[in-house]
Design a protein around this motif. Structure first.
Motif, PDB file in Angstrom:
ATOM      1  N   TYR A   1      -5.587  -0.208   2.224  1.00 45.88           N
ATOM      2  CA  TYR A   1      -5.651   0.551   3.469  1.00 45.88           C
ATOM      3  C   TYR A   1      -7.034   0.464   4.131  1.00 45.88           C
ATOM      4  CZ  TYR A   1      -1.099   2.821   3.618  1.00 45.88           C
ATOM      5  OH  TYR A   1       0.241   3.072   3.754  1.00 45.88           O
TER       6      TYR A   1
ATOM      7  N   ALA B   1       0.830  -1.206   0.000  1.00 48.52           N
ATOM      8  CA  ALA B   1       0.000   0.000   0.000  1.00 48.52           C
ATOM      9  C   ALA B   1       0.864   1.255   0.000  1.00 48.52           C
ATOM     10  CB  ALA B   1      -0.926  -0.002   1.213  1.00 48.52           C
TER      11      ALA B   1
ATOM     12  N   SER C   1      -4.141   1.092  -3.777  1.00 48.12           N
ATOM     13  CA  SER C   1      -3.565   1.404  -2.470  1.00 48.12           C
ATOM     14  C   SER C   1      -4.642   1.614  -1.411  1.00 48.12           C
ATOM     15  CB  SER C   1      -2.688   2.659  -2.572  1.00 48.12           C
ATOM     16  OG  SER C   1      -2.193   3.030  -1.308  1.00 48.12           O
TER      17      SER C   1
END
Length: 231
Positions: free
Chosen positions: A54, A25, A50
């Motif tokens: 997260y 990430a 990403s």
């Protein structure tokens, strides 16, 4: 004793797995920021993947608003890609008259908002942050509810500014990133904390790069206007 060792192994395994996904990430988040600084439209693809990672990571460490924020980021990645790809009709007219007609000119231009407009945005967002923080503090198990709420609310607004290519978005990110460093460090997300230290420097660099492009575009527009008047 065997149960203790088993528990320790399980914890270490989970920590290792979290660090692995956090590292991916982080790399994609860096790719997003570097591409965004260069106004490269593929920054939104890196952002989408990403933020998907997260979303899960933050939920697992009880940063609830940060997790919700990343779901929003995923949606904004799609919106940002679409917005950067489709040029407003008024901008298309200016580009048609421009002598410098290239691929980059077919993308959304960088704009700047007045400081009075930003003052209103900051005031409204701060009020909403306090309200959200109060609800989270009294009705959820969220860690650092007021800080979590503030970074989330301002990040929501600032991500919209990025999608609209508003120059001052980078100044918002400088403040948000500073606060986020403390938040993530307290929750043991060391790689992400380190990433946000870098983010601060890159946000400053992003502002300088976008400001240069913004004024370069204004100069180009002035030159085109003078050429039209001359004709």
């Amino acid at each position: 004793m065997s149960e203790l060792l088993s528990t320790i192994q399980q914890v270490l395994g989970e920590a290792s797995l979290m660090t692995f996904w956090e590292a991916i990430a982080v790399m994609l988040a860096l790719a997003y920021l570097i591409l965004a600084m260069r106004t490269n439209i593929w920054c939104w693809s890196a952002a989408f993947i990403s933020t998907a990672i997260y979303t899960v990571l933050f939920w697992n460490v009880s940063l609830l608003m940060e997790s919700v924020l990343n779901i929003y980021y995923m949606g904004m990645a799609v919106y940002g890609y679409w917005l950067w790809l489709h040029v407003p009709s008024s901008q298309q007219l200016n580009q048609h008259n421009s002598a410098q007609h290239n691929i980059e000119s077919h993308q959304l231009n960088i704009t700047s908002w007045s400081w009075s407009t930003h003052a209103v945005v900051i005031g409204v967002t701060s009020s909403v942050s306090l309200l959200v923080g109060y609800v989270m503090a009294n009705h959820t198990s969220a860690a650092f509810p007021y800080i979590d709420a503030a970074t989330t609310c301002f990040a929501v607004v600032t991500t919209y500014l990025v999608a609209k290519k508003v120059l001052e978005n980078w100044l918002y990110w400088v403040v948000i990133d500073f606060v986020s460093i403390y938040l993530y460090f307290q929750k043991g997300l060391m790689l992400t904390s380190g990433l946000f230290v870098l983010y601060v420097a890159m946000a400053v660099g992003g502002y300088i790069m976008w400001r240069k492009k913004y004024y370069h575009h204004i100069i180009q527009q002035d030159n085109v206007a003078q050429d039209v008047v001359g004709v």
